[in-house]
Design a protein around this motif. Structure first.
Motif, PDB file in Angstrom:
ATOM      1  N   SER A   1      50.574  48.767  29.474  1.00  0.00           N
ATOM      2  CA  SER A   1      49.787  50.007  29.428  1.00  0.00           C
ATOM      3  C   SER A   1      48.790  49.996  28.276  1.00  0.00           C
ATOM      4  O   SER A   1      47.716  50.593  28.376  1.00  0.00           O
ATOM      5  CB  SER A   1      50.700  51.220  29.291  1.00  0.00           C
ATOM      6  N   ASN A   2      49.152  49.320  27.198  1.00  0.00           N
ATOM      7  CA  ASN A   2      48.237  49.210  26.061  1.00  0.00           C
ATOM      8  C   ASN A   2      47.124  48.202  26.312  1.00  0.00           C
ATOM      9  O   ASN A   2      46.192  48.097  25.508  1.00  0.00           O
ATOM     10  CB  ASN A   2      49.005  48.830  24.796  1.00  0.00           C
ATOM     11  N   ASN A   3      47.224  47.462  27.400  1.00  0.00           N
ATOM     12  CA  ASN A   3      46.238  46.435  27.743  1.00  0.00           C
ATOM     13  C   ASN A   3      45.917  46.516  29.242  1.00  0.00           C
ATOM     14  O   ASN A   3      46.168  45.571  29.986  1.00  0.00           O
ATOM     15  CB  ASN A   3      46.795  45.049  27.399  1.00  0.00           C
ATOM     16  N   PRO A   4      45.346  47.637  29.703  1.00  0.00           N
ATOM     17  CA  PRO A   4      45.186  47.845  31.138  1.00  0.00           C
ATOM     18  C   PRO A   4      44.233  46.876  31.834  1.00  0.00           C
ATOM     19  O   PRO A   4      44.249  46.790  33.064  1.00  0.00           O
ATOM     20  CB  PRO A   4      44.692  49.288  31.242  1.00  0.00           C
ATOM     21  N   ASP A   5      43.422  46.143  31.089  1.00  0.00           N
ATOM     22  CA  ASP A   5      42.525  45.167  31.711  1.00  0.00           C
ATOM     23  C   ASP A   5      43.209  43.834  32.005  1.00  0.00           C
ATOM     24  O   ASP A   5      42.709  43.033  32.784  1.00  0.00           O
ATOM     25  CB  ASP A   5      41.302  44.900  30.830  1.00  0.00           C
ATOM     26  N   TYR A   6      44.349  43.588  31.388  1.00  0.00           N
ATOM     27  CA  TYR A   6      44.995  42.287  31.537  1.00  0.00           C
ATOM     28  C   TYR A   6      45.333  41.913  32.980  1.00  0.00           C
ATOM     29  O   TYR A   6      45.184  40.746  33.345  1.00  0.00           O
ATOM     30  CB  TYR A   6      46.239  42.195  30.660  1.00  0.00           C
ATOM     31  N   PRO A   7      45.795  42.842  33.825  1.00  0.00           N
ATOM     32  CA  PRO A   7      46.097  42.429  35.203  1.00  0.00           C
ATOM     33  C   PRO A   7      44.903  41.814  35.940  1.00  0.00           C
ATOM     34  O   PRO A   7      45.075  41.079  36.899  1.00  0.00           O
ATOM     35  CB  PRO A   7      46.551  43.732  35.869  1.00  0.00           C
ATOM     36  N   THR A   8      43.708  42.072  35.458  1.00  0.00           N
ATOM     37  CA  THR A   8      42.509  41.470  36.047  1.00  0.00           C
ATOM     38  C   THR A   8      42.577  39.950  35.999  1.00  0.00           C
ATOM     39  O   THR A   8      42.049  39.272  36.873  1.00  0.00           O
ATOM     40  CB  THR A   8      41.251  41.964  35.291  1.00  0.00           C
ATOM     41  N   TYR A   9      43.241  39.410  34.992  1.00  0.00           N
ATOM     42  CA  TYR A   9      43.330  37.962  34.801  1.00  0.00           C
ATOM     43  C   TYR A   9      44.526  37.325  35.500  1.00  0.00           C
ATOM     44  O   TYR A   9      44.659  36.108  35.525  1.00  0.00           O
ATOM     45  CB  TYR A   9      43.411  37.633  33.302  1.00  0.00           C
TER      46      TYR A   9
END
Length: 147
Positions: free
Chosen positions: A41-49
């Motif tokens: 949740s603190n890194n919501p862009d990570y699933p993009t990778y």
């Protein structure tokens, strides 16, 4: 979670940068130590990778925790919907390939979780309603085929 696959999509693997490297480290931590909703949740862009294989293992945990916490306003919703959207966008061939692969490898558990997630968003979807309805219908039909 299983880990006989690369946790990153091929494009991210070829073009590593600081954010994709941090995402990879977090994904590997999840595989080794277990999933942490607060960390992702603190890194919501990570699933993009994330690779399709990793998302196949990872998204059911994320969905369970999101629904348990009633946290459907979390920014994680956008990369989650993007990952499971079977529509092909000519501007994003890497994500199209990943979405196709997710559809291909989705098992009953994954598909049930996706349907639970999407059903929780009915009435106030975070993407245009016609697009949302198409995604929901697609996954409900996939669930019927798997049952």
């Amino acid at each position: 979670m299983k880990n006989n696959y690369d946790v990153l999509i091929p494009q991210s693997r070829k073009n590593l940068h600081w954010e994709s490297e941090k995402a990879e480290a977090l994904f590997k931590k999840f595989v080794a130590e277990g999933f942490s909703y607060d960390e992702i949740s603190n890194n919501p862009d990570y699933p993009t990778y994330a690779s399709a294989e990793f998302l196949n293992d990872f998204l059911p945990h994320m969905i369970d925790e999101m629904l348990k916490r009633k946290d459907i306003d979390n920014f994680l919703i956008y990369p989650m919907i993007s990952a499971i959207n079977p529509a092909h966008d000519p501007d994003f061939p890497t994500y199209n390939e990943r979405a196709s692969r997710i559809v291909e490898i989705a098992d009953l558990n994954f598909t049930e979780k996706v349907c639970q997630f999407l059903t929780a968003l009915v009435g106030d979807p975070p993407i245009p309603e016609d697009e949302f309805d198409r995604v929901l219908i697609f996954w409900k039909n996939k669930l019927k085929k798997l049952n």
